[in-house]
Motif scaffolding. Sequence first.
Motif, PDB file in Angstrom:
ATOM      1  N   ASN A 157       6.089 141.434  63.826  1.00 34.00           N
ATOM      2  CA  ASN A 157       7.501 141.756  63.546  1.00 34.00           C
ATOM      3  C   ASN A 157       7.701 143.196  63.084  1.00 34.00           C
ATOM      4  OD1 ASN A 157       8.228 139.018  64.078  1.00 34.00           O
ATOM      5  ND2 ASN A 157       7.600 138.479  61.995  1.00 34.00           N
ATOM      6  N   LYS A 191       3.591 132.413  53.843  1.00 31.12           N
ATOM      7  CA  LYS A 191       4.445 133.552  53.523  1.00 31.12           C
ATOM      8  C   LYS A 191       5.385 133.190  52.373  1.00 31.12           C
ATOM      9  CE  LYS A 191       4.839 135.510  58.205  1.00 31.12           C
ATOM     10  NZ  LYS A 191       5.831 135.880  59.255  1.00 31.12           N
ATOM     11  N   ARG A 229       9.206 146.853  63.486  1.00 36.06           N
ATOM     12  CA  ARG A 229      10.429 147.351  64.109  1.00 36.06           C
ATOM     13  C   ARG A 229      10.629 148.811  63.747  1.00 36.06           C
ATOM     14  NH1 ARG A 229      14.717 144.053  60.232  1.00 36.06           N
ATOM     15  NH2 ARG A 229      13.980 144.914  58.247  1.00 36.06           N
ATOM     16  N   SER A 269      10.322 134.298  54.771  1.00 37.21           N
ATOM     17  CA  SER A 269      10.154 134.193  56.225  1.00 37.21           C
ATOM     18  C   SER A 269      10.098 135.565  56.877  1.00 37.21           C
ATOM     19  CB  SER A 269      11.297 133.367  56.826  1.00 37.21           C
ATOM     20  OG  SER A 269      12.553 133.965  56.527  1.00 37.21           O
ATOM     21  N   SER A 270      10.717 136.566  56.241  1.00 34.02           N
ATOM     22  CA  SER A 270      10.670 137.947  56.722  1.00 34.02           C
ATOM     23  C   SER A 270      10.774 138.868  55.512  1.00 34.02           C
ATOM     24  CB  SER A 270      11.813 138.224  57.711  1.00 34.02           C
ATOM     25  OG  SER A 270      13.070 138.014  57.088  1.00 34.02           O
ATOM     26  N   GLU A 305       7.978 149.902  53.495  1.00 33.60           N
ATOM     27  CA  GLU A 305       8.006 148.465  53.759  1.00 33.60           C
ATOM     28  C   GLU A 305       6.575 147.983  53.562  1.00 33.60           C
ATOM     29  OE1 GLU A 305      10.125 146.708  57.207  1.00 33.60           O
ATOM     30  OE2 GLU A 305       8.149 145.896  57.745  1.00 33.60           O
ATOM     31  N   ARG A 346      11.968 141.275  52.591  1.00 36.77           N
ATOM     32  CA  ARG A 346      13.189 141.260  51.783  1.00 36.77           C
ATOM     33  C   ARG A 346      13.364 142.608  51.081  1.00 36.77           C
ATOM     34  NH1 ARG A 346      14.768 136.024  49.996  1.00 36.77           N
ATOM     35  NH2 ARG A 346      14.547 134.593  51.779  1.00 36.77           N
ATOM     36  N   ASN A 377       7.101 141.810  51.335  1.00 31.32           N
ATOM     37  CA  ASN A 377       6.816 140.383  51.466  1.00 31.32           C
ATOM     38  C   ASN A 377       5.412 140.137  50.922  1.00 31.32           C
ATOM     39  OD1 ASN A 377       7.126 137.692  52.038  1.00 31.32           O
ATOM     40  ND2 ASN A 377       7.327 137.935  54.261  1.00 31.32           N
TER      41      ASN A 377
END
Length: 726
Positions: free
Chosen positions: A449, A408, A451, A411-412, A361, A414, A398
Amino acid sequence: MNRNQSSHEQQSSVLIIYSWSEIVELISLVSLGWLIVFLFISSANAAVEHGDSLNEIEIHQVKSGLLLFKSEAGSRYQLAATLETDVKIEVTGMIARTRLKQTFKNDSGRWLEGVYVFPLPENAAVDRLRMQIGERMIEGVIKPREEAKRIYKKARNEGKKASLIEQERPNLFTNSVANIAPGEIVVIEIEYQQTVRYDNGEFSLRFPMAITPRYIPGAAVVSDEQIVAFNGNGWAMNTHPVGDASRITPPVFEGDKKINPVRLRVTINAGFTLADVESAYHRITVNHSVSNSTAVSLADAYEVIYAERDFELTWRPETASVPRAALFTEEKDGELYHLVMVLPPANLNGNDMRAARIGREVIYVIDTSGSMSGTSINQARRALSLALKRLHPGDRFNVISFNSTTDKLFSSVRKVTDQNLREAQRYVSSLEANGGTEIRGALEASLANQRESALVRQVVFLTDGSVGNEAELFTLIKQKLGGSRLFTIGIGSAPNSHFMSKAAQFGRGTFTYIGDVSEVESKMNDLFHKLETAVMTDLAVVFDDSESGSGVEVWPKRLPDLYQGEPLLLTARTKLNNQLVVVSGKRQNRAWRNSFQLQQSGNDSGIATMWARAKIAALMDRIHAGEKEKTIKPAVVNVALKHHLVSKYTSLVAVDVTPVRPISEVLDTQALPVNLPKGQAHARIFGRHAQTATPAQLQLMIGVMLLLAALFVWRHNKAVRVPGDV
């Protein structure tokens, strides 16, 4: 009328009368402030008016290369102090020793104090200062910073020649030279040493020559000290996040010609045969000798370049000579100091690399501030475009861009799809450079964010790092990193290497430098190999001294993770000469172990200095981890004084005992300007009508007004009484 009503009316009457008095008092204070500023500026101008008129010339009178400042007379110019730099670097094994000779020439008719802010490598250990006066050499001594400054100021005020070397950042220093006579030349010699970098079979050495103007966040702070001396000579005022902004923002020369010429020579005593010696950004001449010594000099006319971009030299050993381990030892004051380099085996051929590729990621962060204008933003866009093409199905990503604000793409994060990649490529190609460098917001966004996931989370940060609030950002990285790894890519001709390397260290990543568009692809490919393959973790080193309790001290204490092609580099102080050292680690859950005999075969010089430099760096890192500076400072001062090193808390000072300037003569302080790094645009960084020098008169006016306003508020608060008070 009752008593309360009468009291209330009397009180109201008093308040109304007092309010008019306050207004009159405020007007008087403001008038007094303007009068103080006017008298100060007028007297200062009058004090140098005669000297300035002697030094003013018209442009048609210039017959040779001179540094000129435009005077208030419009078509006339004032002569200024100039600087020339001569650099000699000698590399022996993993250690580079550099002698930096700065020649200050006073072309004016006034007595001058020259103040020059200059960059050095982020791992430089500055340990010697010499001031040449005629045929005599005055040796500098190491002192606590406050004491060194007092010694220098006393000598300056007494009319004596003096020089002071102070560290503003690990890669940024100030040289102050007092009492340079009209027409005189003063030579200052500074010496430092550093370890050279070794990565993927290539040695490299950087000599920084330019300073990208730093972005200073926060509101200006005006203190009593600044009103008297302004604390520094830079173009920025101090702020709460950057309390020394005026000391790290030297004036930037704005003109067609370049200033600050540099001569540079390098001698490499590698101890093995070299296959290649190259410089990516400067033309060089290379001469090999039969004794494995290689001499490198600049190939430009007269072997002179101008300080507008960093110099980088790389060399590769022949394949048969590629080192797997190296040991250097110095005996000093009854103790042994060691520099150890160990290169773990890659154990990854092509098939293994495909099997070892990890799901990722990736958050790509790109700097689009004004200092990235010109060639830098082109390099960054191209590098990011290549990075996007290396993503694989199953990865997530991102893109974040930042200047004065943070933006950005999504928004989060992808999934990697053709559609998402096309959208990302369009976004990257549309980016332009403008605005400030608010890195904090971008760092927070990239580290937010997080995780639980089987994917390895990586943050790739492309920037020139031209900020003054490095300490604040390091603390943020330590606090917010979580399970991420931060990889920094230094973009441009003069990135802030201190920020880039330390951010990568605290982020458990690596630092890559890209100085030209032509090397984007090769440098990014090297980084891709690191990002896409397994890292070596859980590194540990054990000395026999550790078991005997005789006091081995290793720096860094916590060994970093190693990416493909990176060596383990550490320093140690021991008492036992012949002992076994065991290094171990893990890659892909497979254990690796190597042992070798730590035995002194010779007496290498400078290893104790590098050990002390590494210890000071480790101590300073603890401040970013939350320890109080007041508990760290004594330990740093103790190490720095013992090993004669300049640090944040210690400085080198040299003073001649003989006064040379008559006390009746005025001494002018002049901050020597620096070139804007190659490829950058002045208007994009400072604005269309920017002033590169400190607006000292404006600062004085603001400071006086704030002090008078504070006096007014204090008197008002003292006069006001709460109803019922006696």
